[in-house]
Design an enzyme around this catalytic site. Structure first.
Site, PDB file in Angstrom:
ATOM      1  N   ASP A  20      39.599  45.573  33.757  1.00 28.78           N
ATOM      2  CA  ASP A  20      38.543  44.601  34.083  1.00 28.78           C
ATOM      3  C   ASP A  20      38.777  43.284  33.353  1.00 28.78           C
ATOM      4  O   ASP A  20      39.523  43.227  32.360  1.00 28.78           O
ATOM      5  CB  ASP A  20      37.149  45.165  33.772  1.00 28.78           C
ATOM      6  CG  ASP A  20      36.959  45.529  32.300  1.00 28.78           C
ATOM      7  OD1 ASP A  20      37.908  46.050  31.682  1.00 28.78           O
ATOM      8  OD2 ASP A  20      35.873  45.270  31.754  1.00 28.78           O
ATOM      9  N   GLU A  66      35.889  47.667  29.951  1.00 26.11           N
ATOM     10  CA  GLU A  66      36.109  47.407  28.528  1.00 26.11           C
ATOM     11  C   GLU A  66      35.326  46.193  28.084  1.00 26.11           C
ATOM     12  O   GLU A  66      34.726  46.171  27.008  1.00 26.11           O
ATOM     13  CB  GLU A  66      37.612  47.197  28.256  1.00 26.11           C
ATOM     14  CG  GLU A  66      37.976  47.153  26.774  1.00 26.11           C
ATOM     15  CD  GLU A  66      37.843  45.783  26.116  1.00 26.11           C
ATOM     16  OE1 GLU A  66      37.883  45.710  24.891  1.00 26.11           O
ATOM     17  OE2 GLU A  66      37.675  44.773  26.838  1.00 26.11           O
TER      18      GLU A  66
HETATM   19 ZN   LIG Z   1      40.715  42.618  26.406  1.00 25.17          ZN
END
Ligand SMILES: [Zn+2]
Length: 385
Positions: free
Chosen positions: A74, A136
């Protein structure tokens, strides 16, 4: 540098994998790329039905003791940022590659994929694994689902290299990030008779006062780690919402807060005394308002990366890079989660964090070349060891 690295990065950047969107297109594309080359791939979907997944792949023997190359798929949003070109279209200029995620951290993923043919060219003694996660950037939410499968249906590696942009330096410590939602339920009523109700906003203010008092204690008493600025764990109340109208006693209020822990710090240092405080207040309040409630729920939990002192990951990267210096990182990563799952962990990858999350994010070609060189040395090592 391999032309494949640039071609792969071009492809990866074109997937708009901002954390609020699905990463499945990208995951399937990587899955196909690997499967076409005969690599065993395991897709670990988000458990809650969200259109997101982690990807795990193994090159070499299916056995314990391997090396994980970890990256998140992401990226952060581009809205409101003054980009000079399309952020989801790779642009080469000035010995740099521009695009969202080039540094953070599709550049690293492109390198891993570009080197797959070299990993496959000769048998590896030590398996190399790819662990590509989702979500994340919004609190390391995806990796824990993958880590649960490791050691259960997946082999247990000995160490993990998290390829976040460190300028190829060896990141051996960072703070942890935790966040919480505290929800207060009172009782509503007309504002002219405030004692007949229980004002959730006022109760929230008491709790925030207590949190602030506890935080002052942490700032005074530590634990301290002078590799970080500030050198203590830090706390911020970022959002508060409550009430419906000025003439109604507020029935609901909630606030969101985060806690950034130095190694040795833990949010329990706030949570436990806060729970005591809340229990004492509720015991008194519930004599009149039986349904009053104070509930704190965890949202994000990304533990600190603790320095291992001669850990396996650091030893291997010192050997492969010749580096004799380590750094403390000003940002959190999934490394603490790998470490908590029982693996030695280190953060080392191409690109610089200063370019991450920025408009016109880029990665220098020489950073990619340095990353490629490191992975080649890793492959050579995995053939012999
Ligand atoms: Zn990163």
């Amino acid at each position: 540098m391999l032309p494949a690295t640039v071609a792969l990065l071009d492809r990866l950047v074109a997937f708009d994998t901002v954390s609020s969107r699905s990463n499945l297109g990208l995951i399937r594309w990587i899955g196909d790329y690997l499967a076409e080359r005969g690599v065993a791939v395991e897709i670990v979907p988000a458990p809650d039905g969200q259109p997101k997944a982690n990807l795990w792949a193994t090159i070499g023997p299916q056995k314990d003791g391997g090396i994980v190359l970890s990256g998140h798929t992401d990226v952060v949003p581009v809205e409101g940022q003054p980009w000079s070109s399309d952020p989801f279209k790779l642009l080469a200029a000035n010995d740099r590659l521009y695009g969202r995620g080039t540094s953070d951290m599709k550049g690293f993923i492109a390198l891993c994929l570009a080197l797959v043919p070299e990993m496959l060219a000769q048998p590896l003694m030590t398996p190399l694994h790819f662990a590509f996660s989702f979500d994340e950037e919004i609190g390391c939410l995806g990796a824990p689902h993958l880590l649960k499968a490791i050691g259960a249906k997946l082999p247990r590696p000995r160490l993990a290299i998290i390829g976040e942009p460190t300028g190829m330096k060896l990141g051996v410590r960072h703070k942890g990030v935790y966040s919480f939602r505290t929800e207060i339920t009172g009782r509503d009523g007309h504002s002219s008779q405030p004692e007949r109700g229980l004002n959730a906003i006022s109760l929230a203010a008491e709790l925030i006062g207590e949190i602030t008092r506890l935080y002052d204690g942490l700032r005074r008493d530590g634990p301290f780690d002078h590799a970080f600025d500030p050198p203590h764990s830090s706390l911020n109340i970022g959002v508060i919402e409550g009430g419906t109208a000025v003439n109604i006693i507020a029935r609901h209020c909630h606030f969101l807060w985060d806690f950034r822990a130095v190694p040795g710090g833990h949010p329990d240092q706030i949570l436990l005394p806060l729970a005591d405080f809340a229990a004492r207040r509720l015991a008194a309040i519930r004599r009149d308002f039986a349904d009053a409630a104070i509930v704190t729920t965890p949202r994000v939990s990304a533990p600190p990366l603790l320095e291992e002192h001669d850990g396996a990951a650091e030893a291997l990267l010192r050997l492969l890079t010749g580096a004799n210096e380590t750094v403390s990182l000003p940002f959190a990563t999934e490394a603490g989660q790998f470490q908590e799952a029982g693996m030695s962990a280190i953060v080392c990858g191409p690109g610089h964090i200063a370019q991450a999350h920025q408009p016109d994010e880029y990665i220098d070609l020489d950073q990619l070349a340095a990353g490629e060189a490191l992975l080649r040395r890793l492959i050579a090592w995995a053939r012999e060891n």
